[in-house]
Design a protein around this motif. Structure first.
Motif, PDB file in Angstrom:
ATOM      1  N   ILE A 197      72.581  29.757 103.614  1.00 22.62           N
ATOM      2  CA  ILE A 197      71.399  28.968 103.293  1.00 22.62           C
ATOM      3  C   ILE A 197      70.877  28.241 104.523  1.00 22.62           C
ATOM      4  O   ILE A 197      69.683  28.245 104.802  1.00 22.62           O
ATOM      5  CB  ILE A 197      71.710  27.945 102.178  1.00 22.62           C
ATOM      6  CG1 ILE A 197      72.136  28.670 100.900  1.00 22.62           C
ATOM      7  CG2 ILE A 197      70.505  27.040 101.918  1.00 22.62           C
ATOM      8  CD1 ILE A 197      72.625  27.750  99.813  1.00 22.62           C
ATOM      9  N   SER A 198      71.789  27.628 105.279  1.00 23.32           N
ATOM     10  CA  SER A 198      71.371  26.859 106.450  1.00 23.32           C
ATOM     11  C   SER A 198      72.535  26.668 107.407  1.00 23.32           C
ATOM     12  O   SER A 198      73.704  26.746 107.026  1.00 23.32           O
ATOM     13  CB  SER A 198      70.825  25.486 106.031  1.00 23.32           C
ATOM     14  OG  SER A 198      71.829  24.738 105.362  1.00 23.32           O
ATOM     15  N   TYR A 211      76.369  27.875 102.309  1.00 19.07           N
ATOM     16  CA  TYR A 211      76.089  29.167 101.690  1.00 19.07           C
ATOM     17  C   TYR A 211      76.249  29.099 100.178  1.00 19.07           C
ATOM     18  O   TYR A 211      76.889  28.190  99.640  1.00 19.07           O
ATOM     19  CB  TYR A 211      77.009  30.252 102.263  1.00 19.07           C
ATOM     20  CG  TYR A 211      78.450  30.147 101.807  1.00 19.07           C
ATOM     21  CD1 TYR A 211      78.929  30.943 100.756  1.00 19.07           C
ATOM     22  CD2 TYR A 211      79.341  29.260 102.417  1.00 19.07           C
ATOM     23  CE1 TYR A 211      80.247  30.854 100.333  1.00 19.07           C
ATOM     24  CE2 TYR A 211      80.659  29.177 102.003  1.00 19.07           C
ATOM     25  CZ  TYR A 211      81.108  29.965 100.960  1.00 19.07           C
ATOM     26  OH  TYR A 211      82.410  29.873 100.528  1.00 19.07           O
ATOM     27  N   ARG A 212      75.648  30.070  99.511  1.00 19.83           N
ATOM     28  CA  ARG A 212      75.768  30.218  98.064  1.00 19.83           C
ATOM     29  C   ARG A 212      76.811  31.279  97.773  1.00 19.83           C
ATOM     30  O   ARG A 212      76.711  32.412  98.253  1.00 19.83           O
ATOM     31  CB  ARG A 212      74.425  30.591  97.438  1.00 19.83           C
ATOM     32  CG  ARG A 212      74.475  30.790  95.923  1.00 19.83           C
ATOM     33  CD  ARG A 212      73.094  31.046  95.342  1.00 19.83           C
ATOM     34  NE  ARG A 212      72.283  29.822  95.376  1.00 19.83           N
ATOM     35  CZ  ARG A 212      71.298  29.589  96.213  1.00 19.83           C
ATOM     36  NH1 ARG A 212      70.994  30.499  97.144  1.00 19.83           N
ATOM     37  NH2 ARG A 212      70.606  28.474  96.167  1.00 19.83           N
ATOM     38  N   ILE A 220      77.631  26.017  95.658  1.00 21.29           N
ATOM     39  CA  ILE A 220      77.201  25.879  97.049  1.00 21.29           C
ATOM     40  C   ILE A 220      78.355  25.320  97.866  1.00 21.29           C
ATOM     41  O   ILE A 220      78.943  24.290  97.505  1.00 21.29           O
ATOM     42  CB  ILE A 220      75.975  24.945  97.179  1.00 21.29           C
ATOM     43  CG1 ILE A 220      74.842  25.433  96.263  1.00 21.29           C
ATOM     44  CG2 ILE A 220      75.512  24.867  98.625  1.00 21.29           C
ATOM     45  CD1 ILE A 220      74.292  26.780  96.601  1.00 21.29           C
TER      46      ILE A 220
END
Length: 409
Positions: A197-198, A211-212, A220
């Motif tokens: 995700i980032s 991350y997922r 998460i």
């Protein structure tokens, strides 16, 4: 005995394609690597494992005449070394091949189409960029090698070799990518299934990757990191939106000739003139075990959120099949095994790939993407370079100023 303190390294590699898996391999083989001081995780978004994108669906061409020279000159000998050290011939189909440009006519078949996928406009894969074929002095001397018998001589206008006998090789891309990860895992590298995700940072230093979880989308998690490598191919801008990476979709098929037919080891870049003056240029790769891979032009269709959601246009695959069958009885009588599509990462502003530390974004953030159609070829050089940069050893490669992230970000 040295008393120097070695800092703990937590390295997260985003993307389980050939670039990410090669980086994991070279990190795990670096002289400074130890499981007591270095933790390496490959984060992959696909539910089906690594090599689900272009790294599993490419042609697998390895060429001394590829580009850019800065990476090719280190990657090609590394490919040879890897094959010798790990029995690449058996493990991932490594072998040298004949390679040339073939020009001629195609026989009339069913409606051929252009090979471009539905929903996109045609884009060149630019694999032969910089190569200039030469036409035989005599048009009667077509130049066909004696053992290239699976294209029809009467349809051939000319054949021009693109390299000497030791200038072009091939691997099976899926087997090569999964082997690089397996060899890295033998040294302690871990694979985590999840969608990045980032990249987290504090005071312009990376601290982790959020991350997922792939098995539970509501979960998460954050992986702590001292170093992060972004090698997610065409999906890299989803993490760093300022990356000038665009995606090109390419369709391909694999064909198995009928029993008793032997396909000699050649890679052909064709220029076929079909009836009604339609010109098509499929690439044809004879692989070990008598498999033949063929791909058509690229298109600019929209990149999905996940590699597992890439759409395959069956009409485009049928066009590719018809095109290669128009010059080869052996391929016409063969059985199509796979119909597939993938997205290649291309640097929008030209040049590339983008390789190195993106210090202008965060210390400890490394970029390795934009390899176009040469990802399989240039993965070992990329992996070796990133490993040397992270492990604190001066990279002993050619001048890489044209590839560093600061030129593109």
């Amino acid at each position: 005995m040295s008393t120097d303190k070695v800092d703990q390294r937590n390295i997260v590699i985003i993307g389980g394609g050939i670039i990410g898996c090669s980086i994991a391999y070279y990190l795990s083989r670096h002289p400074s690597y130890s499981t007591s001081t270095t933790n390496i995780i490959v984060l992959e978004a696909s539910a089906n494992g690594v090599a689900q994108g272009a790294s599993g669906k490419a042609g697998g061409l390895i060429a001394k005449w590829a580009y850019p020279r800065e990476i090719v000159d280190i990657s090609f000998p590394e490919h040879v070394k890897l094959a010798e050290e790990h029995n690449g011939a058996e493990r991932w189909g490594w072998r040298f091949v004949g390679c040339g440009s073939w020009d001629g006519k195609g026989e009339a078949l069913a409606e051929s189409g252009s090979g471009v996928g539905k929903g996109g406009k045609r884009k060149s894969l630019e694999k032969t960029l910089g190569f200039e074929a030469t036409t035989p002095a005599s048009r009667t001397d077509k130049g066909l090698p004696d053992d290239l018998t699976w294209v029809k001589e009467e349809l051939t206008t000319s054949y021009s070799p693109m390299s000497g006998p030791d200038g072009t090789a091939q691997v099976h891309p899926y087997l090569f990518t999964t082997s690089m990860l397996d060899l890295a895992k033998e040294k302690g590298v871990q694979l985590v299934r999840g969608t990045a995700i980032s990249v987290e940072q504090v005071n312009r230093h990376v601290t982790g990757v959020t991350y997922r979880d792939r098995s539970d989308s509501s979960r998460i998690e954050t992986l702590l990191a001292t170093h992060v490598v972004l090698s997610a191919g065409a999906w890299s801008p989803s993490i760093i939106p300022s990356l000038p990476i665009t995606a090109t979709r390419a369709h391909s098929v694999t064909i198995h000739p009928k029993a008793g037919v032997t396909i000699s080891p050649y890679v052909l870049f064709t220029d076929i003139t079909l009836p009604h003056s339609l010109s098509v240029s499929p690439e044809i790769y004879a692989r070990p075990n008598n498999e033949v891979y063929a791909c058509g032009p690229g298109d600019d269709s929209i990149l999905p959120d996940n590699v597992d959601d890439v759409e395959v246009d069956l009409a485009a695959c049928q066009s590719i099949t018809n095109h290669v069958a128009s010059i080869s009885q052996e391929l016409r009588e063969g059985v199509v095994d796979k119909r597939q599509a993938c997205f290649l990462p291309v640097v929008r502003t030209g040049g590339g790939p983008i390789i190195g530390e993106a210090e202008n974004i965060a210390k400890g953030l490394y970029i390795a993407t934009g390899h176009t159609c040469w990802g399989i070829c240039n993965a070992p050089g990329t992996g070796k370079l990133i490993a040397e940069l992270i492990m604190g050893r001066k990279a002993r490669l050619r001048n890489l100023t044209k590839l560093v992230p600061s030129r593109f970000l």
